[in-house]
Design a protein around this motif. Structure first.
Motif: not given
Length: 92
Positions: A11-15, A26-29
């Protein structure tokens, strides 16, 4: 903005630079284990495989836990792109 890779799922997301790892997830779901969000319960404890984080307040970790890369996602502010895991293995 820093990119976080959550392993082994990939899983990949930005902070954003001013948010904690947990806030970014959490902001990225992204479902990320958490309870207190202040570093007291250790529910968000994860292992930093690559990258660097800073803390406003240093979390209560033993020297061995620090050497093994364990971090509190609710307190860790990314300073670079990260690879984190909930696993004990270094095989990422």
């Amino acid at each position: 903005m820093f990119v976080v890779h959550l392993m082994p799922a990939g899983t990949q997301f930005e902070v954003p630079a001013n948010k904690t790892l947990l806030q970014g997830a959490l902001d990225a779901g992204v479902p990320f284990p958490n309870r207190c969000q202040i570093g007291a319960c250790a529910t968000c404890l994860c292992r930093l495989q690559k990258g660097e984080v800073n803390y406003h307040l240093e979390p209560m970790l033993t020297e061995q836990e620090k050497q093994q890369g364990w971090i509190f996602a609710c307190q860790a502010i990314p300073c670079s792109d990260l690879v984190v895991s909930f696993e004990e293995s270094d095989d990422y």
